[in-house]
Design a protein around this motif. Sequence first.
Motif, PDB file in Angstrom:
ATOM      1  N   HIS A   1     -57.506  49.131  19.671  1.00 30.71           N
ATOM      2  CA  HIS A   1     -56.070  49.285  19.932  1.00 30.71           C
ATOM      3  C   HIS A   1     -55.719  49.092  21.406  1.00 30.71           C
ATOM      4  N   PHE A   2     -56.681  48.637  22.204  1.00 31.36           N
ATOM      5  CA  PHE A   2     -56.417  48.574  23.645  1.00 31.36           C
ATOM      6  C   PHE A   2     -55.247  47.656  23.996  1.00 31.36           C
ATOM      7  N   ASP A   3     -55.044  46.587  23.199  1.00 34.98           N
ATOM      8  CA  ASP A   3     -53.903  45.704  23.477  1.00 34.98           C
ATOM      9  C   ASP A   3     -52.589  46.468  23.301  1.00 34.98           C
ATOM     10  N   PHE A   4     -52.594  47.321  22.278  1.00 39.35           N
ATOM     11  CA  PHE A   4     -51.384  48.116  22.054  1.00 39.35           C
ATOM     12  C   PHE A   4     -51.141  49.061  23.231  1.00 39.35           C
ATOM     13  N   VAL A   5     -52.229  49.671  23.726  1.00 41.67           N
ATOM     14  CA  VAL A   5     -52.087  50.575  24.870  1.00 41.67           C
ATOM     15  C   VAL A   5     -51.483  49.813  26.052  1.00 41.67           C
ATOM     16  N   ARG A   6     -52.010  48.602  26.286  1.00 36.32           N
ATOM     17  CA  ARG A   6     -51.475  47.823  27.413  1.00 36.32           C
ATOM     18  C   ARG A   6     -49.978  47.571  27.217  1.00 36.32           C
ATOM     19  N   SER A   7     -49.569  47.349  25.950  1.00 35.05           N
ATOM     20  CA  SER A   7     -48.137  47.103  25.738  1.00 35.05           C
ATOM     21  C   SER A   7     -47.346  48.392  26.002  1.00 35.05           C
ATOM     22  N   GLN A   8     -47.943  49.533  25.685  1.00 37.42           N
ATOM     23  CA  GLN A   8     -47.260  50.807  25.984  1.00 37.42           C
ATOM     24  C   GLN A   8     -47.089  50.972  27.496  1.00 37.42           C
ATOM     25  N   ILE A   9     -48.155  50.635  28.219  1.00 40.22           N
ATOM     26  CA  ILE A   9     -48.098  50.795  29.679  1.00 40.22           C
ATOM     27  C   ILE A   9     -47.044  49.844  30.270  1.00 40.22           C
ATOM     28  N   ARG A  10     -47.009  48.611  29.742  1.00 44.98           N
ATOM     29  CA  ARG A  10     -46.007  47.657  30.239  1.00 44.98           C
ATOM     30  C   ARG A  10     -44.589  48.161  29.965  1.00 44.98           C
ATOM     31  N   LEU A  11     -44.385  48.678  28.746  1.00 45.98           N
ATOM     32  CA  LEU A  11     -43.054  49.166  28.407  1.00 45.98           C
ATOM     33  C   LEU A  11     -42.676  50.364  29.298  1.00 45.98           C
ATOM     34  N   PHE A  12     -43.666  51.226  29.558  1.00 47.14           N
ATOM     35  CA  PHE A  12     -43.427  52.375  30.436  1.00 47.14           C
ATOM     36  C   PHE A  12     -42.996  51.888  31.818  1.00 47.14           C
ATOM     37  N   GLU A  13     -43.683  50.870  32.306  1.00 44.41           N
ATOM     38  CA  GLU A  13     -43.352  50.300  33.614  1.00 44.41           C
ATOM     39  C   GLU A  13     -41.888  49.821  33.607  1.00 44.41           C
ATOM     40  N   THR A  14     -41.542  49.025  32.592  1.00 48.52           N
ATOM     41  CA  THR A  14     -40.186  48.470  32.533  1.00 48.52           C
ATOM     42  C   THR A  14     -39.123  49.567  32.465  1.00 48.52           C
ATOM     43  N   LEU A  15     -39.321  50.485  31.506  1.00 49.48           N
ATOM     44  CA  LEU A  15     -38.297  51.509  31.303  1.00 49.48           C
ATOM     45  C   LEU A  15     -38.190  52.442  32.506  1.00 49.48           C
ATOM     46  N   SER A  16     -39.335  52.836  33.047  1.00 50.83           N
ATOM     47  CA  SER A  16     -39.271  53.794  34.153  1.00 50.83           C
ATOM     48  C   SER A  16     -38.649  53.139  35.383  1.00 50.83           C
ATOM     49  N   VAL A  17     -38.966  51.857  35.615  1.00 47.78           N
ATOM     50  CA  VAL A  17     -38.370  51.184  36.774  1.00 47.78           C
ATOM     51  C   VAL A  17     -36.845  51.099  36.608  1.00 47.78           C
ATOM     52  N   LYS A  18     -36.426  50.817  35.386  1.00 46.45           N
ATOM     53  CA  LYS A  18     -34.991  50.720  35.137  1.00 46.45           C
ATOM     54  C   LYS A  18     -34.287  52.049  35.459  1.00 46.45           C
ATOM     55  N   LEU A  19     -34.898  53.133  34.971  1.00 43.03           N
ATOM     56  CA  LEU A  19     -34.333  54.469  35.190  1.00 43.03           C
ATOM     57  C   LEU A  19     -34.301  54.816  36.679  1.00 43.03           C
ATOM     58  N   ILE A  20     -35.405  54.551  37.327  1.00 40.77           N
ATOM     59  CA  ILE A  20     -35.542  54.911  38.735  1.00 40.77           C
ATOM     60  C   ILE A  20     -34.558  54.123  39.596  1.00 40.77           C
ATOM     61  N   THR A  21     -34.444  52.826  39.275  1.00 41.60           N
ATOM     62  CA  THR A  21     -33.552  51.978  40.067  1.00 41.60           C
ATOM     63  C   THR A  21     -32.104  52.385  39.855  1.00 41.60           C
ATOM     64  N   ALA A  22     -31.745  52.574  38.560  1.00 37.68           N
ATOM     65  CA  ALA A  22     -30.351  52.889  38.271  1.00 37.68           C
ATOM     66  C   ALA A  22     -29.927  54.204  38.913  1.00 37.68           C
ATOM     67  N   LEU A  23     -30.834  55.180  38.932  1.00 38.13           N
ATOM     68  CA  LEU A  23     -30.468  56.495  39.468  1.00 38.13           C
ATOM     69  C   LEU A  23     -30.841  56.640  40.939  1.00 38.13           C
ATOM     70  N   ASN A  24     -31.525  55.627  41.453  1.00 38.13           N
ATOM     71  CA  ASN A  24     -31.976  55.663  42.842  1.00 38.13           C
ATOM     72  C   ASN A  24     -32.751  56.957  43.150  1.00 38.13           C
ATOM     73  N   ILE A  25     -33.772  57.198  42.322  1.00 37.59           N
ATOM     74  CA  ILE A  25     -34.590  58.402  42.500  1.00 37.59           C
ATOM     75  C   ILE A  25     -36.049  57.990  42.701  1.00 37.59           C
ATOM     76  N   ASN A  26     -36.864  58.973  43.079  1.00 35.92           N
ATOM     77  CA  ASN A  26     -38.264  58.653  43.333  1.00 35.92           C
ATOM     78  C   ASN A  26     -39.175  59.690  42.670  1.00 35.92           C
ATOM     79  N   PRO A  27     -39.197  59.727  41.334  1.00 33.65           N
ATOM     80  CA  PRO A  27     -39.968  60.769  40.635  1.00 33.65           C
ATOM     81  C   PRO A  27     -41.459  60.411  40.529  1.00 33.65           C
TER      82      PRO A  27
END
Length: 823
Positions: free
Chosen positions: A629-655
């Motif tokens: 399932h490692f390919d799936f894990v990589r897709s989870q990590i990629r999605l986390f990257e995308t979503l978290s960057v979107k949140l961080i940028t929109a709110l201008n925060i540094n969590p």
Amino acid sequence: MSINIKSLIPVLEAQWTGSDSDVFVDHISIDSRSLQNGSKTLFIALSGVNNDAHLYIEELIEKGVQNFVVQYIPENVKGKASFLVVKNTLQALQEFAGYYRDLFIFPIIGLTGSNGKTIVKEWLNFLLSPDYNIIRSPKSYNSQVGVPLSVIAINEKHNLGIFEAGISTVNEMVKLEKIIKPNIGVLTNIGSAHDEGFKNLEEKIDEKLLLFKNAAVIIYQNNKLVDECLVKLNQEYFSSERVLFSWSFTDESADVFVVKRVNEDETTSIQARYGNEIFDLEIPFSDSASIENAISCLLVMLYLKYDAETIQNRFQNLYPVQMRLEVKNGINNCSIIDDSYSSDFQSLKIALDFLESQQKKNASKTVILSDIFQSGFSNEELYTKVAQLIADNKINRVIGIGSTISSFAAKFSNCTTFQNTAEFIAEIESLNFENETILIKGARSFQFEEIVSLLEEKTHETILEINLNSISHNLNYYKSKLAANVKLMVMVKAFGYGNGGLEIAKLLEHHKVDYLGVAFADEGISLKNGGIKLPIMVLNPESTSFPSIIQYHLEPEIYSIKGLKAFLKIAREKNLKDFPIHIKLDTGMHRLGFEENTLDELIETLRGNSTVKVKSVLSHLSTSDEERHFDFVRSQIRLFETLSVKLITALNINPIRHILNTSGISNFPGAQYNMVRLGIGLYGVSNDPAEQKYLENVGTLKSIISQVRTIPAGDSVGYGRRFMAEKETRIATIPIGYADGISRLWGNQVGYVVIKNQKAFILGSVCMDMLMVDVSEIDCKEGDSVIIFGENPTVTEMATALKTIPYEIMTSISQRVKRVFFR
Ligand SMILES: *Cc1c(COP(=O)(O)O)cnc(C)c1O
């Protein structure tokens, strides 16, 4: 000890930064938690790969410590204290101990070997103490750190030392030899323990024998390999002439030859030939290890020219040695620290430090102490020192038992005394033990084990033993896998995966992990009530618990718009500002979390809101241990990257961002972000057999045999008669059942327990509170110890057989099973 620190500058090859005048210290410490640290302490900041004592210097200065040995001076403490700066603080501790050792000229016995060191040390102490003021290593302080700490406890009143040295690989003994410099060397059983660190047995023996480089005599069991190694070392390293003093069961040429050995039930009689003399000796043990250890002691006494009669008399009273400090649950919410077999000043210091590390918030501290023997000091001096130590440790009440301590009661601030243990026991009710941490420490002759058994909470004989050192070991193992500046959250949900919540949290707090994680608010509340100050994230905060989350400063994980709005409403009502919350994103686990299509609403709801502050953004991997399932894990990590960057940028925060659990740490080192969440690995379990080797077992589920019987062929065992004996069968009943968390699927000869290192399969069904096992081939009796799981069988092995995972087995152990923690 009183030492002018500046005299250490050349000894340690140190640079001095600090006070111009001379500074004297009388106490060396490496433990930042000890209440014995004060203005007369020299604190040596050891710096392991994972735990850097330099980080505690500021706290220590606040507590009054003024002098430090360091590898560097941390920015935050520059100019605030005096520092000896050295290249390596461990080496400095060792060099100091070696220097200190040389200030004394009395004989020192050095012990090494694979097994039996601590027992031989304790027995020699017992056998020789009528004639000497002995300093010995406390418990099994025999490591690169333990040995120097033991040696620097020597004082001018001692006239015999007994120290043990333990090593796990080459080049370690040379360092310990320089510190102990024994005159009398004793090699105990060499077995096969610790072999991983050595190429072969010969290399191990060679290394161990180096402890005796400067000894005048070496005592050992005759053995060809040891003899060969000794000849070689004699030529290569050893300078002076020395005497070899050997014993044997088989070789008549040994100096002491055991002619005859007769085992009775509980004792063994031996007849030994020494020179022209033949004498008999009774040893109050029947197992081989104890006999060998007793004979090592015999040779030391012969070497010290004791006569046969004295030896015989003293051997009669040899006793089982308690190897470690144990914490037990006591009556009325007390905790008991059982150290009922020794009383000397040095081990009192160590036991008091241990008491402090076990201390629960709002509990008071009590010490039950017997007369102290063989200090070398006058009683006046001794009890003044003891009273000072007790005061430093902020002990609330002292109960002195014995005529000597009774006569010095006035030195203690809150002290009740009794002439003997029986008088104390008669009064035990009226002493109202409640909500206290009680250290019970007494010389053997006071039989404090009776006190322990009265104050101990009465539960059945099944316990889950938790090795706190193994937890530290596993923590350090995972820490070593983290990139610089990556923070660590440790999951202690479900009572620390069944291993004990508060005790483990306290240990983690000491190790300075960054965060704790629990599943529900009440788990976090009980940690805070227990005095934990670390920030705690609550994975699944129910809305009804929000008010208490706020009251206890817990930090909720927010995973839905509904939950967020509910929390914001309360936050506004309470006028909160920047209250920490954690945002959970669903990247494929589909359990809790904001999905991609709710992100915009999340952003809008949070935008401009100052009642809360997004401390971290996280997600959870649905699999991180299965390669397919490692390919799936990589897709989870990629999605986390995308979503978290979107949140961080929109709110201008540094969590803080985090996604990895234990097996994620191992398999996806590139996704550590700013923090990881360690769970099962801390408790000694890995899904990866290669990694498992580096972890230490933490929990051992133990019980005892309640009854043994033999049934004839044709009889059955247990409910439903599910086991039918085909032949005469000897069975043992163990008081643990499915109500304690043992799956019924483990019964009917699928599973087994271990008794005397042998497998005993479960016969018939597991009952609610008991199970029966086959002991036809095992030499065992009622009261013998039984292991349900631990090193063998492991929880992983059990889980595989039961078609489940170790997590379930560990967390199923019922809370009625008493947890016992030890180091
Ligand atoms: C339990 C848990 C962990 C830890 O998982 P392990 O596999 O035990 O390391 C990490 N994160 C979350 C959200 C968890 O629930």
